[in-house]
Scaffold this motif. Structure first.
Motif, PDB file in Angstrom:
ATOM      1  N   ALA A   1       0.658  -1.377  -0.018  1.00 61.00           N
ATOM      2  CA  ALA A   1      -0.152   0.004  -0.105  1.00 61.00           C
ATOM      3  C   ALA A   1       0.762   1.228   0.167  1.00 61.00           C
ATOM      4  O   ALA A   1       0.546   2.293  -0.484  1.00 61.00           O
ATOM      5  N   THR A   2       2.178   1.016   0.560  1.00 64.17           N
ATOM      6  CA  THR A   2       3.138   2.464   0.618  1.00 64.17           C
ATOM      7  C   THR A   2       4.344   2.611   0.138  1.00 64.17           C
ATOM      8  O   THR A   2       4.590   3.549  -0.313  1.00 64.17           O
ATOM      9  N   GLY A   3       4.789   1.243  -0.202  1.00 65.81           N
ATOM     10  CA  GLY A   3       6.139   1.297  -0.780  1.00 65.81           C
ATOM     11  C   GLY A   3       7.138   1.035   0.304  1.00 65.81           C
ATOM     12  O   GLY A   3       8.230   0.694  -0.156  1.00 65.81           O
ATOM     13  N   ILE A   4       6.957   1.094   1.292  1.00 68.04           N
ATOM     14  CA  ILE A   4       7.912   1.166   2.505  1.00 68.04           C
ATOM     15  C   ILE A   4       8.628  -0.471   2.704  1.00 68.04           C
ATOM     16  O   ILE A   4       7.462  -1.229   2.786  1.00 68.04           O
ATOM     17  N   PRO A   5       9.649  -0.639   2.745  1.00 68.94           N
ATOM     18  CA  PRO A   5       9.827  -1.993   2.806  1.00 68.94           C
ATOM     19  C   PRO A   5       9.454  -2.879   3.975  1.00 68.94           C
ATOM     20  O   PRO A   5       9.627  -2.214   5.097  1.00 68.94           O
ATOM     21  N   ALA A   6       9.026  -3.966   3.468  1.00 73.87           N
ATOM     22  CA  ALA A   6       8.495  -4.596   5.030  1.00 73.87           C
ATOM     23  C   ALA A   6       9.561  -4.988   6.050  1.00 73.87           C
ATOM     24  O   ALA A   6       9.335  -5.116   6.972  1.00 73.87           O
ATOM     25  N   SER A   7      10.570  -5.534   5.269  1.00 74.15           N
ATOM     26  CA  SER A   7      11.941  -5.690   6.329  1.00 74.15           C
ATOM     27  C   SER A   7      12.195  -4.553   6.989  1.00 74.15           C
ATOM     28  O   SER A   7      12.813  -4.745   8.362  1.00 74.15           O
ATOM     29  N   PHE A   8      12.194  -3.583   6.360  1.00 75.73           N
ATOM     30  CA  PHE A   8      12.306  -1.926   7.086  1.00 75.73           C
ATOM     31  C   PHE A   8      11.344  -2.003   8.338  1.00 75.73           C
ATOM     32  O   PHE A   8      12.179  -1.673   9.433  1.00 75.73           O
ATOM     33  N   MET A   9      10.157  -2.140   8.232  1.00 74.75           N
ATOM     34  CA  MET A   9       9.111  -2.013   9.432  1.00 74.75           C
ATOM     35  C   MET A   9       9.299  -2.981  10.341  1.00 74.75           C
ATOM     36  O   MET A   9       9.088  -2.823  11.445  1.00 74.75           O
ATOM     37  N   LEU A  10       9.432  -4.387   9.782  1.00 80.99           N
ATOM     38  CA  LEU A  10       9.800  -5.440  10.762  1.00 80.99           C
ATOM     39  C   LEU A  10      10.769  -5.251  11.542  1.00 80.99           C
ATOM     40  O   LEU A  10      11.085  -5.719  12.913  1.00 80.99           O
ATOM     41  N   GLY A  11      12.002  -4.924  11.172  1.00 81.17           N
ATOM     42  CA  GLY A  11      13.299  -4.587  11.789  1.00 81.17           C
ATOM     43  C   GLY A  11      13.149  -3.462  12.768  1.00 81.17           C
ATOM     44  O   GLY A  11      13.657  -3.692  14.051  1.00 81.17           O
ATOM     45  N   GLN A  12      12.333  -2.514  12.472  1.00 83.24           N
ATOM     46  CA  GLN A  12      12.271  -1.270  13.073  1.00 83.24           C
ATOM     47  C   GLN A  12      11.193  -1.650  14.657  1.00 83.24           C
ATOM     48  O   GLN A  12      11.593  -1.431  15.567  1.00 83.24           O
ATOM     49  N   ALA A  13      10.484  -2.349  14.275  1.00 83.99           N
ATOM     50  CA  ALA A  13       9.348  -2.952  15.274  1.00 83.99           C
ATOM     51  C   ALA A  13       9.840  -3.840  16.178  1.00 83.99           C
ATOM     52  O   ALA A  13       9.951  -3.824  17.548  1.00 83.99           O
TER      53      ALA A  13
END
Length: 317
Positions: A178-190
């Motif tokens: 939906a946004t183009g933000i890499p899933a791995s970036f979000m998962l790593g930050q979370a």
């Protein structure tokens, strides 16, 4: 060539011990229709063994060689030793293979004796071949996993990290689409913000705030709030402070709010443009003031790289 011993354990390879290759793994997967607890455990061990072998290989490649004794013979010996290490380190109680076998058993409808701890663990989608080929499109690996630069980490991912990534991958993949933000970036930050799920922000009554990204509740926030004591860095010095954080109704709401913040806030515009590089994105967030920790970018980069390594390992078996 001869084979010695390591800590009293013979290193001579047997056909069974050296089964950690694609052909033997393929044979196990081909017999899935006749799956038993024993074959499921064997398959799970093969997954873990191949994963550990790749980690060992990456670590060796990152180690400088003297060149004095290096030759094809020594390289072969090292490769065989690494293969033995990967087999020896796999299949340990409570390890990654236990999580994999539980997921495979659920998918194949097989009762697994000897695992009666009754602890419900999140599905290990990262290691489940059927879920990787799902037609829903929400639980596949995303395009960003293939285009981001290769990763190397000094430490092997833990079972807790693999479990966290598996639990939230489907949601992260959906938000990336939906946004183009890499899933791995979000998962790593979370993962970094919550200690891979072990240090999540709680509401006053002890319930989960579902805030995976440590986003604070500023004056513009009109939703629920969780107030906790946190560590802030003032002029590089750590201090304990009470702060208000946003609270959500679900983990998916947390992902959506994070993506909205990164996408819409001018503050993070430069970081948002750096989604082709792990280090550039992490540095961009730190420069924009996402966190006060002076080492935030380095820590976040390591967390994202660990996530990428876990997700790529899914499709190598």
């Amino acid at each position: 060539m001869g084979y010695g011993s390591f800590n009293g354990v013979s290193m001579a390879p047997s056909m069974q011990d050296l089964a950690a290759d694609a052909r033997s793994l393929g044979a196990l997967k081909a017999g899935a229709d006749k799956a038993t607890p024993e074959t499921i455990r064997a398959t799970a061990k093969q997954f873990e063994s191949l994963f550990m072998r790749e980690l060992i290989k990456s670590m060796r490649e990152a180690t400088m060689k003297s060149g004095m004794l290096d030759n094809p013979g020594s390289d072969l010996g090292t490769d065989l030793l690494d293969q033995q290490f990967s087999v020896a380190m796999s299949g340990q109680p409570g390890g990654l293979s236990d999580l994999i076998s539980q997921q495979l058993a659920r998918q194949m409808g097989v009762e697994m004796p000897g695992h009666g701890d009754n602890i419900e663990r999140p599905p290990m989608a990262v290691n489940a071949p059927e879920s990787l080929s799902s037609k829903t499109g929400t639980d596949k690996l995303t395009a960003s996993d293939a285009v981001l630069a290769p990763v190397k980490t000094k430490k092997a991912p833990t079972a807790a990290q693999a479990e966290f990534v598996a639990k939230h991958s489907e949601t992260a993949n959906k938000i990336e689409k939906a946004t183009g933000i890499p899933a791995s970036f979000m998962l790593g930050q979370a993962g970094h913000e919550t200690g891979w799920g072990r240090q999540q922000i709680r509401n006053k009554d002890g319930s989960n705030s579902f805030n995976l990204f440590g986003i604070k509740a500023g004056a513009s926030w009109t939703g629920k709030v969780a107030e906790i004591t946190t560590t802030e860095y003032v002029n590089g010095v750590a201090q304990k402070k009470v702060a208000k954080f946003r609270a959500y109704a679900s983990f998916e709401d947390s992902f959506k709010d994070y993506a909205r913040l990164i996408s819409d806030s001018p503050r993070y515009a430069k970081a948002r443009e750096q989604t082709k590089s792990v280090t550039a994105f992490a540095s961009g967030l730190q420069k924009a003031g996402y966190a006060t920790d002076p080492e935030y970018a380095a820590k976040l980069s390591r967390a994202i790289n660990t996530t990428l390594q876990l997700r790529r390992a899914q499709v190598q078996v």
